[in-house]
Write a protein that holds these residues in place. Structure first.
Motif: not given
Length: 197
Positions: A78-79, A81
């Protein structure tokens, strides 16, 4: 839940991976884990089967790298980072799981893609619990980083298994109390399991 989506009858996905997390958490919190398994619409046999399949993938001949196992089971993160640890730039990959809408499963990878950490963290924008005393620390209510921030300085220690950690800190027993008591909190996959004074 259709039979095609039940553990052991098809591809290994987010449901099956959630059962793997619950299998280890059941060592400390069998009641909570049992309730969660029922909430997911499966049984303990499916939890054991999901764990067997995951262990075979992790330790069998021709096993994939850890991060590729997570991508295979959980799909596209989803992410993704950037995360700086000292002088190193790492990546934190996060996935949503069916049981914990306010949490994400996070895998931190170092240079070269090796997995350095794998645990549950609070989802961006989701409110965390208010942790003011030891009385606020109930099983499954908070993550290891939330406890470390609330009761700094805290000392991390290795747990009894690769997915377990301990955190040593002092905290008042109840809100408003002046006396601080030393505690050891036990975490599995980054989620609080129990607190030992």
């Amino acid at each position: 839940m259709t039979s095609a989506s039940r553990p052991g009858s098809g591809p290994f996905g987010p449901l099956e991976f959630t059962l793997v997390l619950l299998r280890r958490m059941a060592d400390h919190q069998p009641g909570l884990a049992g309730d969660a398994v029922r909430e997911l619409g499966v049984g303990r046999a499916e939890m054991r089967e999901a764990n067997r399949v995951w262990q075979a993938r992790a330790h069998g001949r021709g096993a994939r790298t850890a991060v590729s196992r997570y991508r295979s089971a959980l799909g596209r993160p989803e992410e993704v980072l950037p995360r700086r640890i000292g002088d190193l730039v790492c990546e934190a990959l996060r996935w949503r799981l069916p049981l914990w809408p306010d949490l994400r499963f996070e895998v931190v990878t170092g240079p070269g893609g090796q997995v350095w950490n794998e645990w549950l963290v609070r989802a961006p924008g989701a409110p965390g619990p208010e942790l003011r005393s030891a009385a606020d620390l109930r099983p499954w209510c908070c993550t290891i980083d939330e406890v470390a921030r609330a009761f700094a300085p805290a000392t991390p220690k290795e747990g009894t298994a690769p997915t377990r950690w301990q955190l040593v800190f002092t905290a008042p027993e109840e809100e408003g109390s002046e006396e601080r008591v030393r505690h050891v909190a036990e975490f599995t996959w980054g989620l609080l399991q129990r607190l030992d004074p």
